[in-house]
Scaffold this motif. Structure first.
Motif, PDB file in Angstrom:
ATOM      1  N   ALA A 103       0.855  -1.193   0.000  1.00 19.25           N
ATOM      2  CA  ALA A 103       0.000   0.000   0.000  1.00 19.25           C
ATOM      3  C   ALA A 103       0.889   1.241   0.000  1.00 19.25           C
ATOM      4  N   ARG A 104       0.513   2.228  -0.773  1.00 16.40           N
ATOM      5  CA  ARG A 104       1.300   3.449  -0.892  1.00 16.40           C
ATOM      6  C   ARG A 104       1.262   4.227   0.420  1.00 16.40           C
ATOM      7  N   VAL A 105       2.419   4.690   0.844  1.00 15.40           N
ATOM      8  CA  VAL A 105       2.547   5.476   2.065  1.00 15.40           C
ATOM      9  C   VAL A 105       2.443   6.950   1.690  1.00 15.40           C
ATOM     10  N   LEU A 106       1.526   7.671   2.339  1.00 11.49           N
ATOM     11  CA  LEU A 106       1.384   9.100   2.072  1.00 11.49           C
ATOM     12  C   LEU A 106       2.653   9.834   2.497  1.00 11.49           C
ATOM     13  N   THR A 111       7.888   2.901   3.905  1.00 10.26           N
ATOM     14  CA  THR A 111       7.205   2.569   5.152  1.00 10.26           C
ATOM     15  C   THR A 111       6.916   3.868   5.896  1.00 10.26           C
ATOM     16  N   PRO A 112       5.970   3.839   6.834  1.00  6.38           N
ATOM     17  CA  PRO A 112       5.770   5.033   7.665  1.00  6.38           C
ATOM     18  C   PRO A 112       7.053   5.329   8.451  1.00  6.38           C
ATOM     19  N   PRO A 113       7.313   6.579   8.770  1.00  2.00           N
ATOM     20  CA  PRO A 113       8.526   6.928   9.520  1.00  2.00           C
ATOM     21  C   PRO A 113       8.584   6.216  10.871  1.00  2.00           C
ATOM     22  N   LYS A 114       9.804   5.964  11.322  1.00  2.00           N
ATOM     23  CA  LYS A 114      10.017   5.323  12.613  1.00  2.00           C
ATOM     24  C   LYS A 114       9.380   6.163  13.723  1.00  2.00           C
ATOM     25  N   GLY A 115       8.725   5.498  14.648  1.00  2.00           N
ATOM     26  CA  GLY A 115       8.092   6.194  15.760  1.00  2.00           C
ATOM     27  C   GLY A 115       6.676   6.660  15.472  1.00  2.00           C
ATOM     28  N   THR A 116       6.146   6.291  14.311  1.00  2.00           N
ATOM     29  CA  THR A 116       4.775   6.663  13.978  1.00  2.00           C
ATOM     30  C   THR A 116       3.931   5.411  13.828  1.00  2.00           C
ATOM     31  N   GLY A 117       2.630   5.588  13.957  1.00  2.00           N
ATOM     32  CA  GLY A 117       1.694   4.490  13.748  1.00  2.00           C
ATOM     33  C   GLY A 117       0.975   4.687  12.430  1.00  2.00           C
ATOM     34  N   GLU A 118       0.723   3.603  11.743  1.00  3.81           N
ATOM     35  CA  GLU A 118       0.073   3.717  10.437  1.00  3.81           C
ATOM     36  C   GLU A 118      -1.440   3.719  10.562  1.00  3.81           C
ATOM     37  N   ILE A 119      -2.060   4.434   9.637  1.00  2.00           N
ATOM     38  CA  ILE A 119      -3.519   4.549   9.590  1.00  2.00           C
ATOM     39  C   ILE A 119      -3.950   4.217   8.160  1.00  2.00           C
ATOM     40  N   PRO A 120      -4.479   3.010   7.929  1.00  2.00           N
ATOM     41  CA  PRO A 120      -4.941   2.684   6.579  1.00  2.00           C
ATOM     42  C   PRO A 120      -6.207   3.475   6.231  1.00  2.00           C
ATOM     43  N   LEU A 121      -6.212   4.052   5.044  1.00  2.00           N
ATOM     44  CA  LEU A 121      -7.356   4.826   4.564  1.00  2.00           C
ATOM     45  C   LEU A 121      -7.824   4.255   3.231  1.00  2.00           C
ATOM     46  N   LEU A 123      -9.683   4.943  -0.081  1.00  2.00           N
ATOM     47  CA  LEU A 123     -10.058   6.114  -0.867  1.00  2.00           C
ATOM     48  C   LEU A 123     -11.318   5.836  -1.665  1.00  2.00           C
ATOM     49  N   SER A 124     -11.895   6.863  -2.230  1.00  2.00           N
ATOM     50  CA  SER A 124     -13.142   6.725  -2.983  1.00  2.00           C
ATOM     51  C   SER A 124     -12.971   5.863  -4.235  1.00  2.00           C
ATOM     52  N   ASP A 125     -11.733   5.719  -4.750  1.00  2.00           N
ATOM     53  CA  ASP A 125     -11.497   4.848  -5.903  1.00  2.00           C
ATOM     54  C   ASP A 125     -11.144   3.425  -5.476  1.00  2.00           C
ATOM     55  N   ASP A 126     -11.375   3.085  -4.204  1.00  2.00           N
ATOM     56  CA  ASP A 126     -11.188   1.769  -3.597  1.00  2.00           C
ATOM     57  C   ASP A 126      -9.713   1.388  -3.397  1.00  2.00           C
ATOM     58  N   LYS A 127      -8.794   2.304  -3.562  1.00  2.00           N
ATOM     59  CA  LYS A 127      -7.386   2.054  -3.249  1.00  2.00           C
ATOM     60  C   LYS A 127      -7.175   2.309  -1.765  1.00  2.00           C
ATOM     61  N   VAL A 128      -6.190   1.632  -1.196  1.00  2.00           N
ATOM     62  CA  VAL A 128      -5.846   1.833   0.208  1.00  2.00           C
ATOM     63  C   VAL A 128      -4.476   2.497   0.272  1.00  2.00           C
ATOM     64  N   VAL A 129      -4.384   3.576   1.040  1.00  2.00           N
ATOM     65  CA  VAL A 129      -3.118   4.254   1.279  1.00  2.00           C
ATOM     66  C   VAL A 129      -2.877   4.282   2.786  1.00  2.00           C
ATOM     67  N   LEU A 130      -1.622   4.485   3.166  1.00  2.00           N
ATOM     68  CA  LEU A 130      -1.276   4.535   4.582  1.00  2.00           C
ATOM     69  C   LEU A 130      -0.928   5.958   4.990  1.00  2.00           C
ATOM     70  N   ALA A 131      -1.731   6.514   5.870  1.00  2.00           N
ATOM     71  CA  ALA A 131      -1.368   7.761   6.537  1.00  2.00           C
ATOM     72  C   ALA A 131      -0.605   7.344   7.794  1.00  2.00           C
ATOM     73  N   TRP A 132       0.026   8.264   8.453  1.00  2.00           N
ATOM     74  CA  TRP A 132       0.768   7.946   9.670  1.00  2.00           C
ATOM     75  C   TRP A 132       0.799   9.164  10.576  1.00  2.00           C
ATOM     76  N   ALA A 133       1.003   8.895  11.866  1.00  2.00           N
ATOM     77  CA  ALA A 133       1.093   9.964  12.865  1.00  2.00           C
ATOM     78  C   ALA A 133       1.754   9.401  14.114  1.00  2.00           C
ATOM     79  N   LYS A 134       2.337  10.285  14.911  1.00  2.00           N
ATOM     80  CA  LYS A 134       2.921   9.854  16.180  1.00  2.00           C
ATOM     81  C   LYS A 134       1.828   9.442  17.151  1.00  2.00           C
ATOM     82  N   ASP A 135       0.670  10.052  17.025  1.00  2.00           N
ATOM     83  CA  ASP A 135      -0.483   9.717  17.862  1.00  2.00           C
ATOM     84  C   ASP A 135      -1.651   9.359  16.938  1.00  2.00           C
ATOM     85  N   PRO A 136      -1.623   8.146  16.354  1.00  2.00           N
ATOM     86  CA  PRO A 136      -2.647   7.793  15.370  1.00  2.00           C
ATOM     87  C   PRO A 136      -4.065   7.771  15.938  1.00  2.00           C
ATOM     88  N   ALA A 137      -4.224   7.397  17.193  1.00  2.00           N
ATOM     89  CA  ALA A 137      -5.567   7.334  17.779  1.00  2.00           C
ATOM     90  C   ALA A 137      -6.212   8.720  17.822  1.00  2.00           C
TER      91      ALA A 137
END
Length: 150
Positions: A103-106, A111-121, A123-137
């Motif tokens: 899956a493409r990483v935004l 890969t998502p940067p070290k120390g971050t959690g991935e958030i699969p999203l 999209l409206s075209d049915d593709k899945v991309v990975l967002a990431w954040a230090k505080d994903p919740a």
């Protein structure tokens, strides 16, 4: 985009703070103090000042790069991850989305940067991309009401 175009910032991670710029001058100051404390003789004050400036300048570049590459920002209309902007209207789902292999990483990278959690999203075209954040919740909690309204 500026705040007038996208709305107020609901969630933000700057990527880095500016305090590491003080490391170089701090190390140079410690070196100067050690040199002053030793009975060896002359003090090379211009060299310590030059070293502090060079280390601070190098650190400014490092911090600036981290602030651009690792920043996350959410507004009512745009999710910006690592410099890549994704309009919220393109996001179809954030719950019950699996992260398939490859899956493409935004924001770029493999890969998502070290120390971050991935958030699969999904999209409206049915593709899945990975967002990431230090505080994903927290990012998901801020993102969820924006998607259910649209």
């Amino acid at each position: 985009m500026n705040e007038a175009e996208t709305g107020p910032v609901l969630y933000a991670e700057p990527g880095s703070t500016w305090w590491p710029v003080l490391w170089g001058p701090g190390f140079a100051l410690i070196g100067l103090i050690v040199e002053l404390a030793t009975p060896a003789g002359g003090v090379n004050l211009p060299v310590w000042i030059l070293l502090a400036g060079v280390l601070a300048a190098a650190t400014v570049l490092w911090v600036y790069a981290r602030r651009r590459a690792l920043a996350v920002q959410l507004t009512p209309s745009v999710l910006s991850v690592g410099g890549e902007e994704l309009e919220l209207t393109r996001i179809a789902a954030i719950t019950d989305v699996g992260a398939p292999m490859g899956a493409r990483v935004l924001g770029g990278g493999f890969t998502p940067p070290k120390g971050t959690g991935e958030i699969p999203l999904r999209l409206s075209d049915d593709k899945v991309v990975l967002a990431w954040a230090k505080d994903p919740a927290t990012l998901i909690d801020e993102l969820r009401p924006l998607l259910s309204e649209s």
